[in-house]
Design a protein around this motif. Structure first.
Motif, PDB file in Angstrom:
ATOM      1  N   ASP A 125       0.849  -1.200   0.000  1.00 29.55           N
ATOM      2  CA  ASP A 125       0.000   0.000   0.000  1.00 29.55           C
ATOM      3  C   ASP A 125       0.883   1.249   0.000  1.00 29.55           C
ATOM      4  O   ASP A 125       1.061   1.928   1.009  1.00 29.55           O
ATOM      5  N   VAL A 126       1.452   1.557  -1.148  1.00 26.68           N
ATOM      6  CA  VAL A 126       2.350   2.695  -1.327  1.00 26.68           C
ATOM      7  C   VAL A 126       1.748   3.664  -2.328  1.00 26.68           C
ATOM      8  O   VAL A 126       0.932   3.292  -3.167  1.00 26.68           O
ATOM      9  N   GLN A 127       2.182   4.925  -2.243  1.00 25.60           N
ATOM     10  CA  GLN A 127       1.690   5.955  -3.149  1.00 25.60           C
ATOM     11  C   GLN A 127       2.696   6.340  -4.229  1.00 25.60           C
ATOM     12  O   GLN A 127       2.407   7.192  -5.052  1.00 25.60           O
ATOM     13  N   ALA A 128       3.865   5.755  -4.202  1.00 26.80           N
ATOM     14  CA  ALA A 128       4.873   6.014  -5.232  1.00 26.80           C
ATOM     15  C   ALA A 128       5.604   4.721  -5.531  1.00 26.80           C
ATOM     16  O   ALA A 128       5.870   3.922  -4.627  1.00 26.80           O
ATOM     17  N   MET A 129       5.923   4.511  -6.800  1.00 33.15           N
ATOM     18  CA  MET A 129       6.606   3.293  -7.217  1.00 33.15           C
ATOM     19  C   MET A 129       7.645   3.599  -8.276  1.00 33.15           C
ATOM     20  O   MET A 129       7.475   4.506  -9.104  1.00 33.15           O
ATOM     21  N   MET A 130       8.742   2.843  -8.230  1.00 31.13           N
ATOM     22  CA  MET A 130       9.730   2.838  -9.303  1.00 31.13           C
ATOM     23  C   MET A 130       9.499   1.550 -10.089  1.00 31.13           C
ATOM     24  O   MET A 130       9.762   0.453  -9.610  1.00 31.13           O
ATOM     25  N   PHE A 131       8.973   1.679 -11.297  1.00 30.74           N
ATOM     26  CA  PHE A 131       8.628   0.516 -12.100  1.00 30.74           C
ATOM     27  C   PHE A 131       9.864  -0.158 -12.701  1.00 30.74           C
ATOM     28  O   PHE A 131       9.953  -1.378 -12.752  1.00 30.74           O
ATOM     29  N   GLY A 132      10.780   0.648 -13.203  1.00 31.41           N
ATOM     30  CA  GLY A 132      11.955   0.077 -13.858  1.00 31.41           C
ATOM     31  C   GLY A 132      12.910   1.176 -14.267  1.00 31.41           C
ATOM     32  O   GLY A 132      12.719   2.355 -13.939  1.00 31.41           O
ATOM     33  N   GLU A 133      13.933   0.795 -15.009  1.00 27.37           N
ATOM     34  CA  GLU A 133      14.926   1.772 -15.417  1.00 27.37           C
ATOM     35  C   GLU A 133      15.604   1.339 -16.711  1.00 27.37           C
ATOM     36  O   GLU A 133      15.778   0.147 -16.977  1.00 27.37           O
ATOM     37  N   PHE A 134      15.955   2.324 -17.525  1.00 25.75           N
ATOM     38  CA  PHE A 134      16.797   2.115 -18.692  1.00 25.75           C
ATOM     39  C   PHE A 134      18.233   2.436 -18.279  1.00 25.75           C
ATOM     40  O   PHE A 134      18.478   3.481 -17.657  1.00 25.75           O
ATOM     41  N   TYR A 135      19.171   1.564 -18.612  1.00 22.96           N
ATOM     42  CA  TYR A 135      20.556   1.797 -18.196  1.00 22.96           C
ATOM     43  C   TYR A 135      21.497   1.377 -19.323  1.00 22.96           C
ATOM     44  O   TYR A 135      21.140   0.590 -20.212  1.00 22.96           O
ATOM     45  N   ARG A 136      22.703   1.925 -19.281  1.00 27.00           N
ATOM     46  CA  ARG A 136      23.710   1.631 -20.299  1.00 27.00           C
ATOM     47  C   ARG A 136      24.534   0.423 -19.871  1.00 27.00           C
ATOM     48  O   ARG A 136      24.906   0.291 -18.704  1.00 27.00           O
ATOM     49  N   ARG A 137      24.870  -0.426 -20.845  1.00 26.83           N
ATOM     50  CA  ARG A 137      25.734  -1.568 -20.586  1.00 26.83           C
ATOM     51  C   ARG A 137      26.465  -1.921 -21.882  1.00 26.83           C
ATOM     52  O   ARG A 137      25.824  -2.262 -22.878  1.00 26.83           O
ATOM     53  N   GLY A 139      27.935  -0.092 -24.108  1.00 26.17           N
ATOM     54  CA  GLY A 139      27.593   0.738 -25.252  1.00 26.17           C
ATOM     55  C   GLY A 139      26.176   0.572 -25.749  1.00 26.17           C
ATOM     56  O   GLY A 139      25.800   1.200 -26.748  1.00 26.17           O
ATOM     57  N   GLN A 140      25.373  -0.261 -25.089  1.00 27.99           N
ATOM     58  CA  GLN A 140      23.984  -0.478 -25.487  1.00 27.99           C
ATOM     59  C   GLN A 140      23.060  -0.107 -24.327  1.00 27.99           C
ATOM     60  O   GLN A 140      23.486   0.047 -23.188  1.00 27.99           O
ATOM     61  N   TRP A 141      21.776   0.017 -24.653  1.00 20.84           N
ATOM     62  CA  TRP A 141      20.774   0.313 -23.635  1.00 20.84           C
ATOM     63  C   TRP A 141      19.990  -0.955 -23.295  1.00 20.84           C
ATOM     64  O   TRP A 141      19.698  -1.766 -24.171  1.00 20.84           O
ATOM     65  N   ARG A 142      19.649  -1.090 -22.012  1.00 21.20           N
ATOM     66  CA  ARG A 142      18.860  -2.213 -21.535  1.00 21.20           C
ATOM     67  C   ARG A 142      17.772  -1.671 -20.606  1.00 21.20           C
ATOM     68  O   ARG A 142      17.870  -0.561 -20.079  1.00 21.20           O
TER      69      ARG A 142
END
Length: 616
Positions: A125-137, A139-142
């Motif tokens: 029961d939270v009012q804020a969430m971090m769903f995911g993230e784009f990150y570099r690895r 030389g590419q993005w994941r």
């Protein structure tokens, strides 16, 4: 591809859409944070949310009018600045908690459709969430699926990543307020974030309802205690030692004197940073932003855009930067389409046009390259502008100014452009003469009436058709503010303007129609259009028929009618298909009662229009 918590997948380095969907009437506010290797934002401007929906680099944009039951972010990975290591995708609720949202799902879309989907389950029961993230690895993005929650709401989540908030108790959320998504958050993180952060920024945030400039002193970003659920700190591994006391609240210092603006403050561009001369800083036309990049001095061996060394060619010199080539090409594809729409719509004097070139400069792309891409569209646009201007036989000052602005902005040149410029300037000159803006000519030896001014004095031939054949008499044609005179060898004519009905050019001559059948006259001159325009202006001034500024006569064609005819005929001559030197033509001429309507107008090139003449 369906992802579970902690799973990750590669994504293309392109423009992506992130869509959060759910099944309820609640409103979810999506946001994103652009963080560095330290795990913190550089300034508060790296927080994209409802009050700041677009990042300065154009890499993240929040859709402020998404479809019901969805929230949407557009993420352009090629535009992401090099010092941004991760783009965190998060969301918050004001009137509910996330456990009340059924079927909460995050989907990542590329140009050809969905590429990753993450269904969030086991939500607290939270009012804020971090769903995911784009990150570099490598030389590419994941993309990594996280599903981490904060019961401290938006303020707690924002403060966790270094965003300044007004209330110090919310700027540093208590670890006990965080509800981790799993027992070992460190297993989903590649690197631990550093604990020291010096922060000074302007706060464009809805968290406290105001904007403030703040300088945050160096402080421990999080305490070492355990969250309420008993799981470790989700941002960094928890040490085994005793719990250290909580550091003091973040201190704030108002910056009283902002840095001075650049030399030309009206233009958004990169300028030497007044606080760090070894780097460039982005000025958005109103204020300094947080976007900076190194000042590259060696332009011969290093890329002026990213600063990387350029590869040497086999036979000398340096080749283009491979790292930037693909990103620049992708950006220019979208930029060219946007610039063409603005060029054909609002035009080069609009705010939209200024924003188009500011976007190009922000990407550190040479403006000459942009002009090269728009040359063909620019020539087409000036052809269209000239055709529209001459459609009703009048060229107004604003039309000439708009034409010159397009030519100047796009640095257009060449034979076609030069011919169009000469035609526009001549058309403007003739329009001014017809409107009564007449020159005054000095004619010594000519007897004039009081207050009479001479506007025209040039060689002419009086053409008469007699019973025994045509007779041509050479002499001088003099047009003044009161009358028209012709002085020839042994003959002369005087026509007061109150006896003249009309003046018009016809087949290389100037024809005057008078109130009596024998009162008219025909004159052969070197420039019939100029002479006819000057005499028509003198006639209008004498009879007080001069149009007021901005008024158009009965030959006027409305902009809407012009646009419809241009669209219907495809911007080309309907007879030969040529796309240059185009004119609007009345199918049934005005002299024969033709209407100025869409059905009675067509587009012809100059040659076809001259060949048609007054024929139907």
């Amino acid at each position: 591809m369906n992802l579970s918590k902690g799973a990750h997948a590669p994504v293309p380095t392109s423009l992506l859409a992130v869509v959060v969907s759910w099944r309820s009437a609640h409103t979810v506010d999506a946001h994103a944070l652009l963080v560095t290797e330290s795990g913190l934002v550089r300034t508060d401007r790296d927080f994209v949310f409802f009050n700041a929906p677009r990042h300065a680099s154009q890499s993240v944009t929040l859709d402020q009018e998404p479809a019901p039951g969805t929230a949407r972010l557009s993420i352009s990975l090629p535009r992401t600045e090099p010092d941004v290591a991760r783009i965190v995708v998060s969301a918050s609720l004001d009137d509910a908690t996330f456990d009340q949202l059924p079927d909460l799902t995050l989907t990542v879309h590329a140009a050809d459709g969905p590429i990753a989907q993450f269904t969030i389950d086991g939500i607290e029961d939270v009012q804020a969430m971090m769903f995911g993230e784009f990150y570099r690895r490598d030389g590419q993005w994941r993309f990594r699926a996280i599903g981490q929650g904060w019961s401290g709401g938006l303020a707690g989540l924002a403060g966790e990543f270094g965003v300044t908030v007004d209330d110090p108790t919310t700027a540093r959320p208590d670890d006990s307020a965080r509800v981790p998504a799993r027992s070992n958050r460190a297993a989903t993180a590649d690197t631990a974030r550093t604990t020291d952060r010096a922060h000074c920024a302007s706060v464009p945030s809805r968290l406290d309802g105001s904007a403030a400039a703040a300088d945050v002193s160096e402080a421990d970003r999080r305490a070492n205690g355990s969250p309420a659920s008993g799981s470790p700190n989700p941002a960094a591994p928890r040490p085994d030692g005793p719990v250290s006391p909580r550091p003091p609240a973040l201190s704030r210092r108002v910056i009283d004197v902002p840095p001075p603006p650049p030399v030309d403050p009206e233009i958004a561009d990169w300028h030497p940073d007044p606080e760090a001369p070894d780097q460039l800083r982005w000025w958005d036309g109103q204020e300094w932003t947080s976007s900076v990049h190194p000042h590259i001095h060696d332009h011969r061996t290093r890329c002026t855009r990213c600063g990387n060394p350029l590869r040497r060619k086999l036979f000398g010199g340096h080749g283009p930067c491979k790292n930037c080539a693909a990103e620049v090409e992708e950006f220019l594809t979208h930029w060219r389409n946007r610039a063409r729409r603005v060029l054909a719509g609002p035009g080069t004097m609009s705010v939209e046009w200024t924003e188009v070139w500011a976007a190009l400069r922000f990407q550190r792309i040479d403006e000459e390259r942009g002009r090269t891409l728009l040359r063909e569209a620019g020539v087409t646009q000036v052809e269209r502008m000239v055709a529209f201007a001459f459609a009703d036989g009048e060229v107004f000052a604003e039309e000439l100014d708009a034409f010159e602005h397009v030519v100047s902005e796009l640095a257009l040149s060449g034979g076609i452009v030069d011919d169009l410029r000469r035609r526009m300037h001549r058309g403007r000159t003739l329009s001014r003469l017809r409107a009564g803006e007449l020159p005054t000519v000095n004619t010594p030896g000519l007897h004039l009436d009081p207050d009479e001014r001479v506007h025209l004095d040039l060689p002419a031939v009086h053409l008469r058709m007699l019973a025994r054949g045509p007779r041509n008499t050479e002499g001088r044609l003099i047009g003044s503010s009161k009358k028209l005179r012709f002085v020839g060898d042994g003959t002369g004519i005087e026509l007061p303007w109150n006896r003249v009905v009309s003046v018009h050019p016809e087949h290389g001559t100037v024809v005057l129609a008078a109130t009596s059948a024998r009162g008219g006259a025909t004159f052969g001159v070197a420039d019939p259009d100029y002479v006819a325009a000057a005499l028509e202006g003198a006639l209008r001034v004498s009879k007080r028929l001069v149009l007021t500024p901005g008024q158009r006569d009965s030959r006027s064609i409305s902009q809407d009618v012009k646009a419809q005819v241009w669209q219907r005929d495809g911007g080309a001559c309907v007879e030969c298909g040529d796309g240059h030197y185009l004119e609007f033509d009345h199918i049934i001429p005005l002299s024969r009662g033709g209407a100025t309507s869409v059905t009675n107008l067509q587009i012809l090139c100059r040659a076809c229009n001259r060949a048609k003449g007054a024929r139907i």
